[in-house]
Motif scaffolding. Structure first.
Motif, short mmCIF file in Angstrom:
data_model
loop_
_atom_site.label_atom_id
_atom_site.label_comp_id
_atom_site.label_asym_id
_atom_site.label_seq_id
_atom_site.Cartn_x
_atom_site.Cartn_y
_atom_site.Cartn_z
N LEU A 121 29.25 73.59 25.17
CA LEU A 121 28.28 74.56 25.69
C LEU A 121 26.91 74.47 25.03
O LEU A 121 25.92 74.89 25.63
N LEU A 122 26.84 73.94 23.85
CA LEU A 122 25.57 73.93 23.13
C LEU A 122 24.82 72.62 23.38
O LEU A 122 25.43 71.55 23.45
N PRO A 123 23.51 72.69 23.52
CA PRO A 123 22.72 71.47 23.79
C PRO A 123 22.63 70.56 22.58
O PRO A 123 22.61 71.02 21.44
N ARG A 124 22.59 69.26 22.86
CA ARG A 124 22.36 68.25 21.84
C ARG A 124 21.29 67.31 22.36
O ARG A 124 21.44 66.74 23.44
N ASN A 125 20.22 67.17 21.60
CA ASN A 125 19.10 66.32 22.02
C ASN A 125 18.61 66.69 23.42
O ASN A 125 18.36 65.83 24.27
N GLN A 126 18.49 67.98 23.65
CA GLN A 126 17.99 68.52 24.93
C GLN A 126 18.87 68.11 26.11
O GLN A 126 18.39 67.93 27.23
N THR A 127 20.17 67.96 25.87
CA THR A 127 21.11 67.68 26.95
C THR A 127 22.31 68.61 26.84
O THR A 127 22.66 69.07 25.73
N LEU A 128 22.93 68.88 27.97
CA LEU A 128 24.17 69.64 28.01
C LEU A 128 25.26 68.78 28.61
O LEU A 128 24.98 67.85 29.38
N ASN A 129 26.50 69.09 28.29
CA ASN A 129 27.61 68.42 28.94
C ASN A 129 27.70 68.89 30.39
O ASN A 129 27.18 69.96 30.74
N PRO A 130 28.35 68.12 31.25
CA PRO A 130 28.41 68.49 32.68
C PRO A 130 29.16 69.80 32.91
O PRO A 130 29.94 70.25 32.06
N PHE A 131 28.92 70.38 34.06
CA PHE A 131 29.64 71.56 34.53
C PHE A 131 29.57 72.71 33.52
O PHE A 131 30.59 73.33 33.17
N PHE A 132 28.35 72.99 33.07
CA PHE A 132 28.11 74.04 32.09
C PHE A 132 28.67 75.38 32.56
O PHE A 132 29.34 76.09 31.79
N SER A 133 28.42 75.75 33.81
CA SER A 133 28.86 77.06 34.30
C SER A 133 30.37 77.16 34.37
O SER A 133 30.95 78.22 34.10
N LEU A 134 31.04 76.07 34.73
CA LEU A 134 32.51 76.05 34.74
C LEU A 134 33.03 76.27 33.32
O LEU A 134 33.95 77.08 33.10
N THR A 135 32.46 75.56 32.37
CA THR A 135 32.89 75.69 30.98
C THR A 135 32.64 77.10 30.46
O THR A 135 33.48 77.68 29.76
N ARG A 136 31.50 77.64 30.80
CA ARG A 136 31.15 79.00 30.37
C ARG A 136 32.15 80.00 30.94
O ARG A 136 32.61 80.91 30.23
N GLN A 137 32.52 79.83 32.19
CA GLN A 137 33.51 80.71 32.79
C GLN A 137 34.88 80.52 32.14
O GLN A 137 35.59 81.49 31.87
N PHE A 138 35.25 79.29 31.86
CA PHE A 138 36.56 78.98 31.27
C PHE A 138 36.73 79.72 29.94
O PHE A 138 37.79 80.31 29.67
N PHE A 139 35.72 79.69 29.09
CA PHE A 139 35.83 80.30 27.77
C PHE A 139 35.50 81.80 27.77
O PHE A 139 35.76 82.47 26.77
N GLY A 140 34.93 82.31 28.83
CA GLY A 140 34.72 83.75 28.96
C GLY A 140 33.90 84.35 27.83
O GLY A 140 32.81 83.88 27.51
N ARG A 141 34.45 85.39 27.20
CA ARG A 141 33.71 86.12 26.17
C ARG A 141 33.41 85.23 24.96
O ARG A 141 32.40 85.42 24.29
N ILE A 142 34.28 84.27 24.69
CA ILE A 142 34.02 83.33 23.59
C ILE A 142 32.73 82.57 23.87
O ILE A 142 31.89 82.39 22.99
N ALA A 143 32.58 82.11 25.11
CA ALA A 143 31.38 81.39 25.49
C ALA A 143 30.14 82.25 25.33
O ALA A 143 29.11 81.79 24.80
N GLU A 144 30.22 83.50 25.75
CA GLU A 144 29.06 84.39 25.65
C GLU A 144 28.68 84.60 24.19
O GLU A 144 27.49 84.64 23.85
N ASP A 145 29.68 84.74 23.31
CA ASP A 145 29.39 84.91 21.89
C ASP A 145 28.70 83.67 21.31
O ASP A 145 27.72 83.77 20.59
N VAL A 146 29.23 82.49 21.66
CA VAL A 146 28.68 81.24 21.14
C VAL A 146 27.24 81.04 21.60
O VAL A 146 26.35 80.71 20.81
N ILE A 147 27.01 81.25 22.90
CA ILE A 147 25.67 81.05 23.44
C ILE A 147 24.69 82.07 22.85
O ILE A 147 23.57 81.72 22.47
N ARG A 148 25.11 83.30 22.75
CA ARG A 148 24.24 84.35 22.22
C ARG A 148 23.85 84.06 20.77
O ARG A 148 22.69 84.27 20.36
N GLN A 149 24.79 83.56 20.00
CA GLN A 149 24.54 83.31 18.58
C GLN A 149 23.80 81.99 18.32
O GLN A 149 22.96 81.91 17.44
N GLU A 150 24.13 80.95 19.11
CA GLU A 150 23.65 79.62 18.80
C GLU A 150 22.56 79.10 19.73
O GLU A 150 21.75 78.25 19.34
#
Length: 241
Positions: free
Chosen positions: A207-236
């Motif tokens: 979910l986190l960018p590296r060298n201004q790139t994201l892994n594919p299917f960001f929204s799918l991954t974000r949905q898969f991890f749910g609240r964990i994803a929201e915590d990670v994105i909000r913090q990092e």
């Protein structure tokens, strides 16, 4: 579909062309074809999109494919927006190479080159990647399909389905890739649970960018991890919220 925040104006040459915009479909087509600074514009678009296709969130470069500059509002409908940077995005599949390659594979075209998108688009119904809340319209299933999100009002549900169909987001090319991605996430998730490893660290990998790139299917991954994803994105990476 991930909301894209526009950065800048597309550079000097695009801005100059937009200062005297075409007024007809023919003029838009002709002038865009002869515009010689598309590589510069493309690089700006890909940078602000973290290399993800604006509609499918495919990483075309990882699939041996390329991108094209997409007019979110078609040139034929809004010729005066042909050089408007706020109307441009990077979409998977280059016309000259990728379309023949997909045809040879027997796979369906999707995104900006989908038959529906190449025709007249009802922009009141279409969910644009430049719409700040576009992600709320879609949900991703373990079988690889994208569907209207649960709980949408009737009008929004219809808009989501219209957009999915128009862009052919459940094409025979995309669905297996999403299904494989979901399955890989499940395997890693279960391994981390079994080994008592951090799910937050696992989510951050995809979910986190590296060298201004994201892994594919960001929204799918974000949905898969749910609240964990929201915590990670909000913090990092709060810029991705």
């Amino acid at each position: 579909m991930r909301a894209i925040s526009k950065l800048g104006d597309g550079g000097f040459h695009l801005k100059k062309s937009h200062a005297n915009p075409p007024q007809t479909h023919g003029a838009a087509t002709s002038r865009w074809k002869s515009f010689g600074h598309k590589p510069e514009v493309m690089e700006l678009l890909l940078s602000e999109q973290y290399r993800l296709c604006c509609y499918s969130e495919l990483r075309s470069d990882q699939q041996g494919l390329s991108y094209h500059i997409e007019h979110v509002e078609n040139k034929g409908q809004q010729p005066h927006r042909t050089f408007d940077y706020t109307n441009l995005a990077a979409s998977a599949l280059a016309s000259d190479s990728d379309l023949p390659a997909l045809k040879a594979l027997g796979a369906e075209v999707f995104g900006g080159h989908a038959p529906g998108k190449r025709q007249s688009v009802d922009m009141q119904r279409f969910v644009s990647c430049h719409q700040a809340d576009c992600s709320r319209f879609f949900a991703y299933l373990s079988d690889g399909r994208v569907v209207p999100a649960h709980g949408l009002e009737t009008t929004d549900q219809e808009r989501a389905q219209y957009t999915i169909d128009l862009l052919n987001l459940n094409s025979s090319y995309l669905v297996p890739l999403r299904r494989k991605w979901w399955a890989e996430l499940e395997v890693l998730f279960d391994e981390h649970i079994t080994s008592d490893m951090s799910l937050h660290c696992l989510a951050g990998v995809d979910l986190l960018p590296r060298n201004q790139t994201l892994n594919p299917f960001f929204s799918l991954t974000r949905q898969f991890f749910g609240r964990i994803a929201e915590d990670v994105i909000r913090q990092e990476a709060p810029e991705l919220l």
